[in-house]
Scaffold this motif. Structure first.
Motif, PDB file in Angstrom:
ATOM      1  N   UNK A  27       9.269  17.658 -13.180  1.00  0.00           N
ATOM      2  CA  UNK A  27       9.714  19.124 -13.384  1.00  0.00           C
ATOM      3  C   UNK A  27       9.138  20.088 -12.873  1.00  0.00           C
ATOM      4  N   UNK A  28       7.480  19.823 -12.860  1.00  0.00           N
ATOM      5  CA  UNK A  28       6.634  20.909 -12.318  1.00  0.00           C
ATOM      6  C   UNK A  28       6.362  20.746 -10.777  1.00  0.00           C
ATOM      7  N   UNK A  29       7.153  19.698 -10.327  1.00  0.00           N
ATOM      8  CA  UNK A  29       7.098  19.427  -8.741  1.00  0.00           C
ATOM      9  C   UNK A  29       5.732  18.529  -8.459  1.00  0.00           C
ATOM     10  N   UNK A  30       5.014  18.013  -9.423  1.00  0.00           N
ATOM     11  CA  UNK A  30       4.055  16.906  -9.431  1.00  0.00           C
ATOM     12  C   UNK A  30       4.567  15.549  -8.957  1.00  0.00           C
ATOM     13  N   UNK A  31       3.802  14.939  -8.343  1.00  0.00           N
ATOM     14  CA  UNK A  31       3.960  13.276  -8.005  1.00  0.00           C
ATOM     15  C   UNK A  31       2.768  12.630  -8.442  1.00  0.00           C
ATOM     16  N   UNK A  32       2.910  11.259  -8.905  1.00  0.00           N
ATOM     17  CA  UNK A  32       1.834  10.605  -9.493  1.00  0.00           C
ATOM     18  C   UNK A  32       1.302   9.747  -8.381  1.00  0.00           C
ATOM     19  N   UNK A  33       0.105   9.706  -8.063  1.00  0.00           N
ATOM     20  CA  UNK A  33      -0.575   9.036  -6.738  1.00  0.00           C
ATOM     21  C   UNK A  33      -1.188   7.748  -7.399  1.00  0.00           C
ATOM     22  N   UNK A  34      -0.807   6.700  -7.111  1.00  0.00           N
ATOM     23  CA  UNK A  34      -1.519   5.402  -7.593  1.00  0.00           C
ATOM     24  C   UNK A  34      -2.834   5.249  -7.343  1.00  0.00           C
ATOM     25  N   UNK A  56       0.749  -1.096  -0.055  1.00  0.00           N
ATOM     26  CA  UNK A  56       0.015  -0.045  -0.050  1.00  0.00           C
ATOM     27  C   UNK A  56       0.954   1.286  -0.038  1.00  0.00           C
ATOM     28  N   UNK A  57       1.955   1.333  -0.612  1.00  0.00           N
ATOM     29  CA  UNK A  57       3.021   2.328  -0.654  1.00  0.00           C
ATOM     30  C   UNK A  57       3.424   2.495  -2.173  1.00  0.00           C
ATOM     31  N   UNK A  58       4.135   3.647  -2.335  1.00  0.00           N
ATOM     32  CA  UNK A  58       4.605   3.846  -3.521  1.00  0.00           C
ATOM     33  C   UNK A  58       6.084   4.759  -3.378  1.00  0.00           C
ATOM     34  N   UNK A  59       7.067   4.597  -3.990  1.00  0.00           N
ATOM     35  CA  UNK A  59       8.168   5.575  -3.864  1.00  0.00           C
ATOM     36  C   UNK A  59       7.730   6.571  -4.968  1.00  0.00           C
ATOM     37  N   UNK A  60       7.882   7.757  -4.845  1.00  0.00           N
ATOM     38  CA  UNK A  60       7.567   8.740  -5.770  1.00  0.00           C
ATOM     39  C   UNK A  60       8.715   9.809  -6.102  1.00  0.00           C
ATOM     40  N   UNK A  61       8.892  10.151  -7.171  1.00  0.00           N
ATOM     41  CA  UNK A  61       9.746  11.529  -7.476  1.00  0.00           C
ATOM     42  C   UNK A  61       8.838  12.710  -8.101  1.00  0.00           C
ATOM     43  N   UNK A  62       9.157  13.868  -7.667  1.00  0.00           N
ATOM     44  CA  UNK A  62       8.395  14.912  -8.440  1.00  0.00           C
ATOM     45  C   UNK A  62       8.976  14.937  -9.709  1.00  0.00           C
TER      46      UNK A  62
END
Length: 140
Positions: free
Chosen positions: A82-89, A74-80
């Motif tokens: 260039x616009x500072x957005x993350x993708x939320x599963x 139930x976790x994800x490693x995310x990286x922002x």
């Protein structure tokens, strides 16, 4: 430290902007995961995530494995981007019941992402007397 609250929207691709001050604190990659205490998403730096799961690794093997499996699936490693957005599963979006608008709340060494409506309800239900008593018990 992560402080304050910020309102953002989730786009059609499940991307959400993370405030620049939070990105500085969280680092280039961080962990988002399902809260076990409510319908919101917790956000931690990689270092804080390691500190968070460390005591679990000390539990008896069966308990440790089951707990780590639950947390990690139930976790994800995310990286922002260039616009500072993350993708939320999608699974985390559904858990937090986020439809369009979200609130990012700094909680010191971690942050939370809430659906705007659920966050408002949670804030309205806060027991400020109990919070004051807890602070006083800590000598604050």
């Amino acid at each position: 430290m992560l402080f304050g609250e910020f309102n953002h929207s989730i786009d059609a691709k499940n991307r959400m902007f993370i405030p620049a001050k939070y990105r500085e604190e969280l680092g280039a990659a961080f962990v988002i995961f399902r809260s076990i205490r409510g319908n919101y998403i917790k956000v931690m730096s990689m270092n804080e995530w390691e500190n968070f799961v460390a005591p679990i690794k000390e539990l008896p093997r069966k308990t440790s494995e089951e707990t780590l499996r639950f947390l990690n699936r139930n976790a994800a490693q995310v990286s922002p981007d260039a616009q500072g957005r993350i993708l939320i599963p999608q699974g985390l979006i559904e858990h937090a019941q986020i439809v369009k608008n979200a609130v990012v709340v700094g909680c010191g060494d971690y942050a939370e992402i809430w659906a705007e409506e659920l966050y408002s309800t949670s804030v309205e239900a806060e027991d400020q007397e109990a919070i004051r008593n807890a602070l006083e018990e800590c000598g604050l």
